[in-house]
Design an enzyme around this catalytic site. Structure first.
Site, PDB file in Angstrom:
ATOM      1  N   GLU A 143      43.068  40.137  41.436  1.00 59.21           N
ATOM      2  CA  GLU A 143      43.104  39.615  40.075  1.00 59.21           C
ATOM      3  C   GLU A 143      42.799  40.730  39.078  1.00 59.21           C
ATOM      4  OE1 GLU A 143      41.649  35.545  37.848  1.00 59.21           O
ATOM      5  OE2 GLU A 143      40.178  36.649  39.005  1.00 59.21           O
ATOM      6  N   GLY A 279      31.652  40.832  39.604  1.00 58.26           N
ATOM      7  CA  GLY A 279      30.546  40.212  40.311  1.00 58.26           C
ATOM      8  C   GLY A 279      31.006  39.603  41.611  1.00 58.26           C
ATOM      9  N   ALA A 280      32.166  38.938  41.565  1.00 56.09           N
ATOM     10  CA  ALA A 280      32.722  38.298  42.760  1.00 56.09           C
ATOM     11  C   ALA A 280      34.159  37.904  42.444  1.00 56.09           C
ATOM     12  CB  ALA A 280      31.899  37.071  43.154  1.00 56.09           C
ATOM     13  N   ASN A 283      38.862  34.456  45.937  1.00 56.97           N
ATOM     14  CA  ASN A 283      39.968  34.345  46.885  1.00 56.97           C
ATOM     15  C   ASN A 283      39.773  33.110  47.765  1.00 56.97           C
ATOM     16  OD1 ASN A 283      40.577  37.191  46.121  1.00 56.97           O
ATOM     17  ND2 ASN A 283      38.771  37.615  47.367  1.00 56.97           N
ATOM     18  N   HIS A 315      29.683  29.554  41.137  1.00 60.92           N
ATOM     19  CA  HIS A 315      30.832  29.825  40.271  1.00 60.92           C
ATOM     20  C   HIS A 315      32.097  30.044  41.093  1.00 60.92           C
ATOM     21  CE1 HIS A 315      32.651  31.680  36.544  1.00 60.92           C
ATOM     22  NE2 HIS A 315      33.434  32.224  37.472  1.00 60.92           N
ATOM     23  N   GLU A 316      32.002  30.891  42.103  1.00 64.68           N
ATOM     24  CA  GLU A 316      33.198  31.193  42.902  1.00 64.68           C
ATOM     25  C   GLU A 316      33.662  29.976  43.690  1.00 64.68           C
ATOM     26  OE1 GLU A 316      34.632  33.904  42.118  1.00 64.68           O
ATOM     27  OE2 GLU A 316      32.879  34.483  40.951  1.00 64.68           O
ATOM     28  N   HIS A 319      35.702  27.578  41.744  1.00 63.73           N
ATOM     29  CA  HIS A 319      37.089  28.024  41.604  1.00 63.73           C
ATOM     30  C   HIS A 319      37.988  27.529  42.733  1.00 63.73           C
ATOM     31  CE1 HIS A 319      37.325  30.578  38.130  1.00 63.73           C
ATOM     32  NE2 HIS A 319      36.391  31.406  38.531  1.00 63.73           N
ATOM     33  N   GLU A 338      37.926  30.112  34.197  1.00 57.82           N
ATOM     34  CA  GLU A 338      36.633  30.772  34.161  1.00 57.82           C
ATOM     35  C   GLU A 338      35.594  29.959  33.398  1.00 57.82           C
ATOM     36  OE1 GLU A 338      35.990  32.984  36.090  1.00 57.82           O
ATOM     37  OE2 GLU A 338      37.911  33.900  36.584  1.00 57.82           O
TER      38      GLU A 338
END
Length: 879
Positions: A143, A279-280, A283, A315-316, A319, A338
């Site tokens: 990304e 930060g991360a 995927n 957070h990840e 997603h 985001e």
């Protein structure tokens, strides 16, 4: 509109034509870690929608050497007459020897590439193991538009496809990708290697593709929401992985329940990468992290650092649905991915540890978003994205923090349950597809019956935010009994000293708390009113005697508040007993921002802050200390009776009592946030108050931490910053020693960042030089220089270094980190430094962060203007 029929944009050379679209990638890659290179082949199943002899996809920094297509219907092979890469548009143009008629074809491409050191695409990362040996791994960061660096592909988010990945790797190395491993066998061509095959992924975007190969270890799986969850890490870091498993399992199960939609992958690996630009990265099934954001010893770090790990993991994983399952059609919509993931991280962290009071702490993030959005150079949350550089520039504070604050405001106005139903409807309706912002508003509108589209358009498609002003008036028409009327008006909030802005208005969903008494001696009654405030203002009749009115209940609105003098006085008087911590935070935050807007003077702000000496919340204290820090930067005069020592005395008086009430050591059963408050107050007393007792205490804590003593991590963190601020040569060497010998990623970064705070110009120069050597990882160096630029007394020296070494910095650091490094100029304040910075950027561009750079420069102008306006007044008041 589906990907197969989405129109191309002939006016945009960065958008691919849609006459050919991908359906599936069968990808085989073989990295050579020693040679920092890779070879690969890919058979891409494509659908030709119109007769064509040209196929265009994305590729950059690849040597593509063999290309042909095979017709699925006939089996005929069509050769490529020419294969050409355009580095400007990052396109691969394939001209076929014959026309491909509409139907299914298989595009064969073979290529070579470099495992680069710029932390993007397919890149190289290193770490030193317990034996002092350098270890190498290969990993990915696709990304926004870097999948094209790993293999030729249709690298746009709405061109989703299935990915079947095969990796050929040396036996003994860990190999991971998005889906579960389904086969592993010896490589016929090289018996020292194995061929690892992974299951098909769900349909997904190219920016989510991931593969990791290297000397990593991986935990045993735990079951979470019906799928196996593991943590992978560099060898020797396994003792730091347990917390990541704990929060990973909690977050995945919490989010599955919240969304009401199953997790879309077949497994989930959380992977710590030694060199990582962000930060991360979310995927699908293979989430990659900077080590500090995943690996942690909960007993050895302050609460803020443990919370950061919790936040980033949550957070990840948010997603996996919002971004991976349902994806924006184009990069202008990345804010929604985001912003929503940031909102969900707060929700999940708050559920995981309610005692951390996460929504109060979010006030600090919201303040940072306000700080940018008060500038003329702000941007709408959603704006046009044309090029890859534009897409890279979208990953900023407005996308994340302002976006999340606006989502939170909407959730609280609609009601949490209704909002959740709308989100679930949105995810089910668009699963495995692509959307635009309006699709979410439609889902929320259908569940709530509220005009969500109309409400949100001003918040998303125009920059800035309002200040809501409240006053009490007598109005015989609206309140015939002579009772008071609450009159609300709005205007755009902006700082003085920047560029001028156009007037604007919003449909503001105000939540206002009113405390009143039906009779003069009756018990007070508190109610929350919902008001949609438009450009014409609003009036609310109030009954009885009004004690106080708060116009941003629980701080959920993305707007500032100002009050008529008597209303503000009532709020401050009742603050500690009647307002929540986030509401008290809002009072302080609005006052501090008013200084930059010209609404209050520096002496008046200092007096206002001194009324909060009995404060008991760490977040409120952090905002008070932040405001005191700004005053410290604009005041000069170091002599015994000069203004700065006088300010330091005021700081000691304000903070000293609060610290003394807590004491030097934690009481049994003390909360994490109370411990954090002690550390915050101690550091501020030492650094801003120049308090000798606090400095001695910090030195004692620092020494105890260095000798392995059992010291509260919050005090250790405070001591690192406080000792650096007064440190000499011996201290500098000790910081270097601890940085190099750190046993956790958090300690390594903490002692590195501490070097940026030293006050001696010669030591500071050593630190600056170190940033461009292998002593500092390129993932950390930009943020280290950012802190150097923020050094109160030596920031100008740091700017000289950046200016002189600009070309080297741009060559060495990841491109997306340059504008983040430059955030440090927002802390500069002297007019001569500001002029030099402006002149430099009149001749030097930062294409991947042009909008953000403009904001940094304007904020610098605001600082200089505030200093010119207020420094003399503050100095006079302090004398």
């Amino acid at each position: 509109m589906s990907p197969s029929t989405a129109p191309s944009d002939p006016a945009n050379p960065y958008r691919l034509p849609r006459n050919v679209v991908p359906r599936r990638y069968d990808l085989r890659l073989e990295p050579d870690l020693a040679d920092a290179s890779f070879t690969g082949g890919c058979v891409t199943t494509i659908e030709v929608l119109e007769p064509t002899h040209v196929i265009e996809c994305n590729a950059v920094d690849l040597d593509v050497h063999d290309v042909w297509v095979v017709d699925d219907a006939t089996g005929d092979r069509i050769a490529a007459d020419t294969v050409a890469l355009d580095p400007d548009t990052e396109r691969l143009r394939i001209e076929l020897a014959a026309i491909a008629e509409p139907g299914t074809f298989y595009l064969h491409t073979y290529f070579r590439g470099e495992l680069n050191d710029k932390l993007c695409g397919f890149y190289r990362s290193t770490f030193t193991d317990a034996d002092g040996e350098e270890q190498v791994l290969a990993t990915t960061q696709m990304e926004a538009t870097d999948c094209r660096r790993a293999f030729p592909c249709w690298d746009e988010p709405d061109l989703k496809a299935v990915f079947a990945v095969t990796l050929v790797v040396p036996d003994g190395l860990l190999a991971l990708s998005n889906a579960a491993e389904i086969d592993r066998e010896a490589d016929d061509a090289d018996p020292t290697k194995v061929v690892v095959r992974f299951a098909d992924t769900p349909v997904m975007s190219t920016y989510l593709v991931a593969f990791v190969v290297g000397p990593l270890e991986i935990s045993d799986p735990v079951e979470a929401a019906g799928v196996p969850l593991r943590v992978a890490y560099p060898k020797g870091r396994g003792h730091l992985s347990a917390f990541a498993l704990e929060i990973g399992k909690f977050a995945l199960e919490f989010l599955t329940d919240y969304y009401g939609v199953p997790y879309p992958g077949d497994k989930l690996d959380l992977v710590a990468i030694p060199d990582f630009a962000f930060g991360a990265m979310e995927n699908l099934g293979c989430v990659t992290f900077r080590e500090t954001a995943l690996l942690v010893d909960p007993a050895a770090v302050p609460q803020a650092e443990l919370q950061r790990v919790t936040d980033v993991v949550a957070h990840e994983l948010a997603h996996m649905w919002f971004g991976d399952l349902v994806t924006m059609k184009w990069w202008n919509g990345i804010w929604l991915n985001e912003a929503f993931a940031t909102f969900m991280e707060m929700l999940a962290t708050d559920a995981f540890r309610p005692d951390w009071d996460r929504w109060t702490d979010f006030g600090l993030s919201r303040t940072a978003a306000f700080d940018v959005d008060a500038l003329a150079s702000t941007r709408p949350v959603e704006y046009e994205v044309v090029s890859p550089a534009d897409a890279e520039g979208m990953f900023d504070i407005l996308t994340y923090e302002k976006g999340a604050a606006v989502v939170r405001m909407l959730e609280q106005f609609l009601g949490a349950d209704v909002f959740r139903l709308g989100i679930a409807e949105y995810l089910r309706r668009h699963a495995f597809g692509n959307t635009e912002t309006i699709d979410l508003w439609d889902a929320l509108e259908s569940q709530s019956g509220e005009p969500v589209r109309d409400l949100m358009v001003g918040w998303i498609f125009q920059g800035g935010f309002p200040s809501v002003h409240a006053e009490l008036v007598r109005d015989d028409v609206h309140a015939p009994e002579g009772e008071a009327v609450l009159r609300l008006t709005q205007q755009r909030f902006r700082y003085q000293g920047g560029e001028s802005t156009e007037p604007a208005s919003w449909l503001v969903p105000v939540l206002a708390t009113v405390c009143s008494r039906p009779e003069p001696h009756a018990e007070p009654v508190t109610v929350v009113e919902r008001i949609l405030l438009d450009a014409d203002g609003a009036e609310l009749p109030l009954l009885g005697q009004v004690d106080w009115v708060l116009c941003n209940t629980e701080g959920t609105g993305f707007y500032r508040c100002s009050y008529a003098p008597e209303l503000l006085e009532a709020l401050v008087t009742h603050a500690q007993g009647s307002l929540s911590p986030i509401e008290r935070y809002g009072l302080v935050d609005d006052a501090a921002a008013s200084l930059l807007a010209g609404g209050i003077g520096a002496p008046e702000l200092l007096t206002f802050l001194e009324r909060f000496g009995e404060e008991t919340d760490v977040s409120v204290w952090q905002r008070i200390i932040g405001a005191l820090g700004f005053l410290d930067r604009i005041v000069d005069g170091e002599g015994l009776y000069g203004p700065r020592p006088a300010l330091q005395e005021r700081v000691r008086l304000l903070l000293g009592g609060a610290y003394d009430r807590l004491g030097d050591t934690a009481a049994p059963g003390e909360s994490d946030r109370t411990r954090e408050r002690r550390g915050v107050l101690l550091e501020a007393l030492a650094v801003l108050g120049n308090d000798s007792r606090a400095i001695d205490r910090c030195r004692a804590v620092f020494a105890a931490a260095g000798s392995g003593g059992d010291v509260d991590p919050s005090l250790v963190a405070a001591s690192v910053w406080a000792v650096a601020a007064v440190g000499g040569p011996d201290d500098f060497e000790e910081y270097l020693r601890r940085m190099k010998g750190a046993t956790s990623p958090q300690d390594e970064v903490r002692y590195l960042q501490g070097l940026a705070d030293f006050p001696d110009p010669a030591l500071f120069a050593r630190a600056l030089e170190m940033s461009l050597t292998d002593a500092v990882r390129t993932q950390n160096a930009p943020y280290f220089l950012r802190r150097c630029l923020s050094n109160r007394d030596l920031g100008a020296q740091a700017w000289d270094f950046v200016e002189q070494r600009w070309d080297e910095i741009n060559t060495r650091f990841p491109s997306n980190s340059i504008v983040r490094m430059l955030e440090g100029i927002r802390s500069l304040h002297h007019p001569d430094t500001a002029a030099r910075v402006r002149a430099f950027f009149a001749e030097h561009e930062v294409p991947q962060g042009a909008k953000t750079l403009a904001q940094h420069l304007e904020r610098l102008e605001v600082n200089a203007a505030t200093r010119a306006r207020e420094a003399g007044r503050l100095a006079h008041a302090l004398r």
